[in-house]
Design a protein around this motif. Structure first.
Motif, PDB file in Angstrom:
ATOM      1  N   GLN A 561       0.836  -1.200   0.000  1.00 33.22           N
ATOM      2  CA  GLN A 561       0.000   0.000   0.000  1.00 33.22           C
ATOM      3  C   GLN A 561       0.870   1.250   0.000  1.00 33.22           C
ATOM      4  O   GLN A 561       1.846   1.326   0.735  1.00 33.22           O
ATOM      5  N   ASP A 562       0.482   2.230  -0.837  1.00 30.71           N
ATOM      6  CA  ASP A 562       1.209   3.497  -0.902  1.00 30.71           C
ATOM      7  C   ASP A 562       0.740   4.396   0.239  1.00 30.71           C
ATOM      8  O   ASP A 562      -0.386   4.884   0.232  1.00 30.71           O
ATOM      9  N   VAL A 563       1.619   4.615   1.210  1.00 30.79           N
ATOM     10  CA  VAL A 563       1.224   5.303   2.440  1.00 30.79           C
ATOM     11  C   VAL A 563       1.902   6.657   2.615  1.00 30.79           C
ATOM     12  O   VAL A 563       1.525   7.418   3.501  1.00 30.79           O
ATOM     13  N   ASN A 564       2.888   6.976   1.763  1.00 30.93           N
ATOM     14  CA  ASN A 564       3.656   8.210   1.969  1.00 30.93           C
ATOM     15  C   ASN A 564       4.088   8.770   0.621  1.00 30.93           C
ATOM     16  O   ASN A 564       4.873   8.143  -0.095  1.00 30.93           O
ATOM     17  N   GLY A 565       3.578   9.938   0.269  1.00 28.49           N
ATOM     18  CA  GLY A 565       3.897  10.539  -1.019  1.00 28.49           C
ATOM     19  C   GLY A 565       4.606  11.871  -0.873  1.00 28.49           C
ATOM     20  O   GLY A 565       4.218  12.708  -0.047  1.00 28.49           O
ATOM     21  N   TRP A 566       5.656  12.072  -1.680  1.00 29.97           N
ATOM     22  CA  TRP A 566       6.453  13.301  -1.658  1.00 29.97           C
ATOM     23  C   TRP A 566       6.526  13.921  -3.051  1.00 29.97           C
ATOM     24  O   TRP A 566       6.549  13.219  -4.059  1.00 29.97           O
ATOM     25  N   PHE A 567       6.590  15.243  -3.066  1.00 31.65           N
ATOM     26  CA  PHE A 567       7.054  15.956  -4.248  1.00 31.65           C
ATOM     27  C   PHE A 567       7.788  17.193  -3.753  1.00 31.65           C
ATOM     28  O   PHE A 567       7.214  18.032  -3.057  1.00 31.65           O
ATOM     29  N   VAL A 568       9.080  17.283  -4.062  1.00 37.88           N
ATOM     30  CA  VAL A 568       9.902  18.409  -3.628  1.00 37.88           C
ATOM     31  C   VAL A 568      10.602  18.993  -4.839  1.00 37.88           C
ATOM     32  O   VAL A 568      10.871  18.298  -5.818  1.00 37.88           O
ATOM     33  N   GLY A 569      10.906  20.288  -4.780  1.00 41.14           N
ATOM     34  CA  GLY A 569      11.610  20.900  -5.897  1.00 41.14           C
ATOM     35  C   GLY A 569      11.692  22.407  -5.762  1.00 41.14           C
ATOM     36  O   GLY A 569      11.423  22.976  -4.707  1.00 41.14           O
ATOM     37  N   PHE A 570      12.035  23.043  -6.870  1.00 38.59           N
ATOM     38  CA  PHE A 570      12.094  24.508  -6.881  1.00 38.59           C
ATOM     39  C   PHE A 570      11.858  25.009  -8.291  1.00 38.59           C
ATOM     40  O   PHE A 570      12.044  24.288  -9.288  1.00 38.59           O
ATOM     41  N   LEU A 571      11.419  26.258  -8.377  1.00 42.56           N
ATOM     42  CA  LEU A 571      11.058  26.890  -9.639  1.00 42.56           C
ATOM     43  C   LEU A 571      11.861  28.169  -9.793  1.00 42.56           C
ATOM     44  O   LEU A 571      11.745  29.083  -8.979  1.00 42.56           O
ATOM     45  N   GLU A 572      12.689  28.209 -10.828  1.00 36.14           N
ATOM     46  CA  GLU A 572      13.487  29.399 -11.115  1.00 36.14           C
ATOM     47  C   GLU A 572      12.771  30.244 -12.154  1.00 36.14           C
ATOM     48  O   GLU A 572      12.434  29.760 -13.236  1.00 36.14           O
ATOM     49  N   THR A 573      12.520  31.503 -11.829  1.00 32.89           N
ATOM     50  CA  THR A 573      11.941  32.434 -12.789  1.00 32.89           C
ATOM     51  C   THR A 573      12.970  33.526 -13.072  1.00 32.89           C
ATOM     52  O   THR A 573      14.053  33.541 -12.482  1.00 32.89           O
TER      53      THR A 573
END
Length: 609
Positions: A561-573
């Protein structure tokens, strides 16, 4: 329960060290500290004993202000805008899909040792409670058998003692045949009980000293102190150091009361007071009594062991009223010891909480909360955004944002950097050959370089990096950058997959910012190689619409079972850089893909993407 058993065991070891330290410093500053100060230092230990059972952590001042700010700025219209953002995410610009492959790990069975330790502790507590109940029933039996004091001479002497100590409250006094020493009992409705043999052998001076002693117990709320001593005696019944410390605390309570009495007397009376204790000790040691045990948690009396009586007599014989200089020295020593012991309490809370939460210290004017609950429906989670130019933070769910959990594949950003720094791979040569092992994902069954391994989240590629680096070097790098709780076990294939290594969303954002600014002084070409491997969208020139988007997903899969979801990052403008981290948790369907979907919608709602 097993985890608590291990943590509580570690806490007890640390508490033993604190007790040893406290005893040493008390002896070192014995000549400076008054008897009352020495006794009061034990209350710091009682506070420390409470730490493992406190549901850490209390909200910080920053979090309170942030929550108030969110409540103040909340409006129904914002909810409508959020809902619209979910249904119609204006995610202009294409983002390369990063594959969200994850292997399932089995949830470990509870530690047998932890269960045994917890079981032993739990079995002992009811036994200790029964002993306390038994002693309380004995006190109740004394109360029922006691009669209001009839001796008018003793009553007059007692009221004189009350006036002498400036006690306004009417504290009843009783006589009983079932005690061998005077006792004051009752937490909320205190009463003094005098043995009949002391009344029949009345001596005005001796009786005055004994009554003053018992009233000192009332004045300093020693019954309440006794309650807490009994309470922690139950919780820490299996710790001999705590039992010894509580015994010493009881002894010093009597010495402190003796000193308080001596402060009321003239120096010419000190010898008489000491002789009273000696004569009393001799008398009660030769006289049989049907009931000699009294609970320390509910009653305090003048009669104790002969060893303690000897200690008290020695203290009386050497007592001199403290000078102003000694009081100042004692106060300085007391404050110093208090600060040191208070500083040790957070260390103990780390053991108690298992380093499960990030202690985030940030000025309140730099952080604000944002209501994104509509996006996180069905999940426990958080979203953290850092504006580099403005040096400000926006946080959804502050508690979840500082809660540490397994990083899963988001850790591969830093694992790749460690491999580059160690020369295991290079920016221009990151090739690794597939060993022909059949993996559950077709993308893993082939040769890889850093970009392909990062895009498809190829576990074996990063496991090979770890093997070549070695656990010792990995631990050094983890500590260098301060990655989460910094705990790496010997299993290099799983420490970041729902294993020992844990990190909070706030720490994810702080590390991404440090990585972007190269605050750890890594080779610039290695930083760029890692950035290129997690690039999801880019613009060749930074016009007003130009953006470079970087990110990495991570999914924790336990027992399928998928119990832990991540999305990390950064956006350069063209004019700013935004760093973010989203984490979602649930019993199922909490994936990195879902976290990235939520993040893109939130960034769109904020007008950033």
């Amino acid at each position: 329960m097993a985890e608590f058993g291990i943590r509580f065991f570690l806490c007890n070891i640390f508490i033993c060290i604190i007790i040893g330290f406290l005893i040493l410093v008390k002896r070192a500053f014995k000549n400076c500290l008054t008897s009352r100060m020495q006794f009061n230092l034990w209350f710091l230990l009682l506070g420390i004993l409470a730490v493992p059972f406190v549901p850490f952590r209390l909200a910080s001042f920053t979090q309170v202000l942030a929550l108030l700010d969110a409540w103040k700025n909340a409006a129904p219209s914002s909810r409508e805008a959020i809902a619209e953002g979910i249904l119609n995410p204006n995610t202009s610009g294409a983002v390369h899909q990063m594959n969200d492959f994850a292997l399932s790990v089995s949830r470990k069975t509870p530690s047998i040792i932890g269960l045994i330790l917890c079981g032993i502790w739990l079995v002992g507590i009811p036994a200790m409670i029964l002993l306390v109940i038994k002693s309380v029933s004995r006190i109740n039996a004394i109360k029922k058998s006691a009669l209001p004091l009839q001796n008018e001479t003793v009553r007059i002497l007692y009221h004189n003692c009350l006036r002498e100590m400036n006690i306004k409250r009417k504290i009843p006094i009783y006589s009983t045949a079932f005690l061998k020493s005077p006792v004051i009992a009752g937490l909320f409705n205190p009463r003094i009980y005098l043995p009949i043999h002391l009344i029949s052998d009345f001596n005005a001076a001796d009786m005055r000293y004994m009554l003053l002693h018992e009233l000192q117990h009332y004045k300093h709320k020693d019954a309440l102190a006794g309650f807490f001593m009994s309470f922690f005696g139950i919780l820490y019944w299996c710790n001999p150091c705590v039992r010894y410390a509580l015994k010493e605390m009881r002894n010093e309570r009597e010495v402190a009361c003796d000193t308080s009495v001596l402060n009321l007397l003239d120096e010419s009376d000190y010898e008489d007071y000491g002789n009273t204790l000696i004569n009393f000790a001799e008398k009660v040691s030769l006289t049989p009594f049907p009931l000699a045990f009294v609970s320390e948690g509910n009653a305090v009396g003048i009669s104790k062991s002969m060893k303690q009586m000897q200690q008290r007599i020695v203290n009386i014989s050497s007592y001199k009223k403290p000078s102003v200089l000694r009081k100042l020295k004692g106060l300085t020593a007391f404050v110093t010891i208090s600060i040191i012991l208070s500083g040790l309490a957070p260390m103990l809370s780390t053991y108690a909480a298992g380093q499960s939460r990030y202690q985030w210290n940030i000025p309140s004017d730099k952080v604000s909360t944002i209501d994104l609950s509509a996006w996180f429906s069905g999940y426990e989670g958080s979203f953290v955004l850092y504006d580099l130019n403005g040096d400000t933070w926006k946080v959804y769910d502050m508690e979840q944002a500082t809660l540490r959990t397994a990083p899963n594949s988001t850790y591969k950003i830093y694992d790749a950097l460690f491999g580059l720094e160690e020369g295991v791979i290079a920016p221009d040569n990151s090739f690794m050959a597939w060993d022909k092992t059949d993996y559950p994902f077709e993308e893993w069954n082939g040769n890889q370089d850093l970009s392909s391994a990062m895009q498809s989240s190829v576990n074996w590629y990063f496991e090979e990096i770890d093997k070549r680096i070695g656990s010792s070097a990995i631990q050094d790098y983890i500590r260098k950058i301060g990655y989460g709780n910094e705990i790496v076990n010997t299993n290099l294939s799983s420490y970041w997959m729902q294993g020992t290594l844990k990190i909070s969303p706030v720490e994810q954002v702080e590390l991404l910012t440090a990585l972007h600014n190269n605050q750890f002084d890594f080779a610039p070409e290695n930083i760029n190689a890692v950035k290129n491997s997690i690039c999801l969208s880019s613009s060749e020139n930074f016009s007003s619409e130009g953006k470079n988007f970087y990110g990495k997903t991570g999914t924790g899969r336990v027992n399928g079972q998928d119990v832990n979801g991540w999305f990390v990052g950064f956006l350069e403008t063209a004019g700013n850089t935004y760093f973010f981290a989203a984490n979602i948790q649930a019993a199922e369907n909490a994936t990195g893909s879902k976290a990235s979907e939520i993040s893109l919608s939130v960034l769109s709602y904020m007008g950033i993407w």
